[in-house]
Design a protein around this motif. Structure first.
Motif, PDB file in Angstrom:
ATOM      1  N   MET A   1      73.459  28.835  65.283  1.00 16.77           N
ATOM      2  CA  MET A   1      73.221  29.911  66.195  1.00 16.77           C
ATOM      3  C   MET A   1      71.733  30.067  66.393  1.00 16.77           C
ATOM      4  O   MET A   1      70.977  30.067  65.443  1.00 16.77           O
ATOM      5  CB  MET A   1      73.764  31.207  65.628  1.00 16.77           C
ATOM      6  CG  MET A   1      75.236  31.314  65.695  1.00 16.77           C
ATOM      7  SD  MET A   1      75.690  32.860  64.992  1.00 16.77           S
ATOM      8  CE  MET A   1      77.158  32.330  64.227  1.00 16.77           C
ATOM      9  N   ILE A   2      71.316  30.240  67.613  1.00 16.20           N
ATOM     10  CA  ILE A   2      69.919  30.500  67.916  1.00 16.20           C
ATOM     11  C   ILE A   2      69.814  31.972  68.250  1.00 16.20           C
ATOM     12  O   ILE A   2      70.546  32.482  69.071  1.00 16.20           O
ATOM     13  CB  ILE A   2      69.438  29.637  69.076  1.00 16.20           C
ATOM     14  CG1 ILE A   2      69.548  28.173  68.681  1.00 16.20           C
ATOM     15  CG2 ILE A   2      68.027  30.000  69.478  1.00 16.20           C
ATOM     16  CD1 ILE A   2      69.223  27.229  69.763  1.00 16.20           C
ATOM     17  N   GLU A   3      68.913  32.633  67.591  1.00 13.82           N
ATOM     18  CA  GLU A   3      68.804  34.069  67.761  1.00 13.82           C
ATOM     19  C   GLU A   3      67.366  34.436  68.070  1.00 13.82           C
ATOM     20  O   GLU A   3      66.445  33.805  67.599  1.00 13.82           O
ATOM     21  CB  GLU A   3      69.232  34.780  66.487  1.00 13.82           C
ATOM     22  CG  GLU A   3      70.556  34.279  65.971  1.00 13.82           C
ATOM     23  CD  GLU A   3      70.825  34.765  64.581  1.00 13.82           C
ATOM     24  OE1 GLU A   3      70.065  35.609  64.088  1.00 13.82           O
ATOM     25  OE2 GLU A   3      71.797  34.312  63.999  1.00 13.82           O
ATOM     26  N   LYS A   4      67.170  35.500  68.829  1.00 12.44           N
ATOM     27  CA  LYS A   4      65.834  35.992  69.112  1.00 12.44           C
ATOM     28  C   LYS A   4      65.572  37.210  68.243  1.00 12.44           C
ATOM     29  O   LYS A   4      66.292  38.190  68.293  1.00 12.44           O
ATOM     30  CB  LYS A   4      65.708  36.376  70.580  1.00 12.44           C
ATOM     31  CG  LYS A   4      65.725  35.164  71.469  1.00 12.44           C
ATOM     32  CD  LYS A   4      64.644  35.273  72.460  1.00 12.44           C
ATOM     33  CE  LYS A   4      64.688  34.029  73.309  1.00 12.44           C
ATOM     34  NZ  LYS A   4      63.438  33.592  73.708  1.00 12.44           N
ATOM     35  N   SER A  10      61.987  32.927  67.971  1.00  7.51           N
ATOM     36  CA  SER A  10      63.379  32.517  67.789  1.00  7.51           C
ATOM     37  C   SER A  10      63.531  32.026  66.362  1.00  7.51           C
ATOM     38  O   SER A  10      62.594  31.506  65.775  1.00  7.51           O
ATOM     39  CB  SER A  10      63.743  31.379  68.738  1.00  7.51           C
ATOM     40  OG  SER A  10      63.740  31.815  70.059  1.00  7.51           O
ATOM     41  N   VAL A  12      66.633  30.239  63.487  1.00  7.67           N
ATOM     42  CA  VAL A  12      67.938  29.612  63.328  1.00  7.67           C
ATOM     43  C   VAL A  12      68.446  29.960  61.944  1.00  7.67           C
ATOM     44  O   VAL A  12      67.689  29.976  60.983  1.00  7.67           O
ATOM     45  CB  VAL A  12      67.826  28.072  63.480  1.00  7.67           C
ATOM     46  CG1 VAL A  12      69.152  27.406  63.219  1.00  7.67           C
ATOM     47  CG2 VAL A  12      67.289  27.711  64.846  1.00  7.67           C
ATOM     48  N   MET A  39      78.107  37.136  64.044  1.00  2.79           N
ATOM     49  CA  MET A  39      77.494  37.467  65.328  1.00  2.79           C
ATOM     50  C   MET A  39      77.099  38.933  65.395  1.00  2.79           C
ATOM     51  O   MET A  39      76.045  39.268  65.943  1.00  2.79           O
ATOM     52  CB  MET A  39      78.445  37.091  66.470  1.00  2.79           C
ATOM     53  CG  MET A  39      78.622  35.605  66.624  1.00  2.79           C
ATOM     54  SD  MET A  39      79.872  35.201  67.864  1.00  2.79           S
ATOM     55  CE  MET A  39      80.044  33.447  67.597  1.00  2.79           C
ATOM     56  N   HIS A  42      73.866  39.207  63.005  1.00  2.00           N
ATOM     57  CA  HIS A  42      72.627  38.566  63.463  1.00  2.00           C
ATOM     58  C   HIS A  42      72.339  38.777  64.946  1.00  2.00           C
ATOM     59  O   HIS A  42      71.228  38.504  65.399  1.00  2.00           O
ATOM     60  CB  HIS A  42      72.658  37.072  63.134  1.00  2.00           C
ATOM     61  CG  HIS A  42      72.656  36.802  61.668  1.00  2.00           C
ATOM     62  ND1 HIS A  42      71.530  36.912  60.888  1.00  2.00           N
ATOM     63  CD2 HIS A  42      73.660  36.444  60.828  1.00  2.00           C
ATOM     64  CE1 HIS A  42      71.823  36.624  59.638  1.00  2.00           C
ATOM     65  NE2 HIS A  42      73.117  36.335  59.578  1.00  2.00           N
ATOM     66  N   PRO A  44      73.053  37.128  67.860  1.00  2.13           N
ATOM     67  CA  PRO A  44      72.454  36.032  68.631  1.00  2.13           C
ATOM     68  C   PRO A  44      72.626  36.276  70.125  1.00  2.13           C
ATOM     69  O   PRO A  44      73.557  36.953  70.555  1.00  2.13           O
ATOM     70  CB  PRO A  44      73.256  34.804  68.192  1.00  2.13           C
ATOM     71  CG  PRO A  44      74.584  35.360  67.803  1.00  2.13           C
ATOM     72  CD  PRO A  44      74.284  36.707  67.191  1.00  2.13           C
ATOM     73  N   GLN A  45      71.710  35.715  70.891  1.00  2.00           N
ATOM     74  CA  GLN A  45      71.816  35.784  72.340  1.00  2.00           C
ATOM     75  C   GLN A  45      72.551  34.571  72.888  1.00  2.00           C
ATOM     76  O   GLN A  45      73.042  34.600  74.007  1.00  2.00           O
ATOM     77  CB  GLN A  45      70.423  35.892  72.963  1.00  2.00           C
ATOM     78  CG  GLN A  45      69.742  37.192  72.617  1.00  2.00           C
ATOM     79  CD  GLN A  45      68.371  37.287  73.227  1.00  2.00           C
ATOM     80  OE1 GLN A  45      67.850  36.317  73.778  1.00  2.00           O
ATOM     81  NE2 GLN A  45      67.759  38.452  73.129  1.00  2.00           N
ATOM     82  N   VAL A  47      74.938  30.803  71.666  1.00  2.00           N
ATOM     83  CA  VAL A  47      75.648  30.017  70.668  1.00  2.00           C
ATOM     84  C   VAL A  47      75.792  28.597  71.218  1.00  2.00           C
ATOM     85  O   VAL A  47      76.076  28.417  72.402  1.00  2.00           O
ATOM     86  CB  VAL A  47      77.051  30.615  70.382  1.00  2.00           C
ATOM     87  CG1 VAL A  47      77.882  29.679  69.510  1.00  2.00           C
ATOM     88  CG2 VAL A  47      76.927  31.986  69.732  1.00  2.00           C
TER      89      VAL A  47
END
Length: 158
Positions: A1-4, A10, A12, A39, A42, A44-45, A47
């Motif tokens: 998952m990439i999250e801001k 960003s 991971v 989700m 965290h 995430p914006q 997936v």
């Protein structure tokens, strides 16, 4: 998952959802609820998922597809943008060639994310997918399909 974490940063994260032995329906429920929890924690914006490929064992391929379905449902239920990549695209983005082996992927994930040790193989695959997505979303990894054709979810050389 990439999250801001904020506008300019960003990050991971990775982990593992363990499923109980027994009925497939209960294992899929565990995956769905576990991913929703991750989700919500965290936030995430985006997936990224690896597309299913046809394996030697059709039963394993079917079960993997069902697990992916649970992951897709979790992202959709949380209104999170979803992107999918082939194994070839992921390996090209991380290792530089689409036919890299598991050890090469693990080593490059370790180097790219500056990890202390090698991640487990499945964890490295998930992190590699996130790295591929990060490259693609930044315009760095618009993976060329020139000279290839799609076959069973894979890019095949012409």
């Amino acid at each position: 998952m990439i999250e801001k974490a904020n506008k300019n940063l960003s990050y991971v994260t990775s982990g593992c959802i363990r499923t109980p032995d027994g009925a497939l329906a209960l294992r899929l429920k565990t995956i769905l609820l576990g991913l929703i929890e991750v989700m919500q924690t965290h936030q995430p914006q985006e997936v990224a998922l690896e597309q299913v490929f046809v394996n030697i064992n059709p039963q394993s391929t079917l079960q993997l597809g069902q697990a992916r379905g649970a992951a897709i449902c979790a992202a959709i239920m949380e209104n999170i943008m979803l992107s999918e990549y082939t194994a070839l695209q992921i390996k090209q983005a991380v290792v530089g060639q689409g036919h890299a082996n598991k050890t090469q992927v693990q080593e490059m994930v370790k180097r790219l994310l500056n990890l202390d040790g090698l991640p487990q193989a499945d964890g490295a695959d998930a992190l590699a997918c996130a790295i591929c997505h990060a490259h693609a979303s930044q315009g760095l990894g618009k993976l060329s399909s020139r000279g290839y054709r799609m076959k069973r979810g894979r890019l095949i050389s012409l």
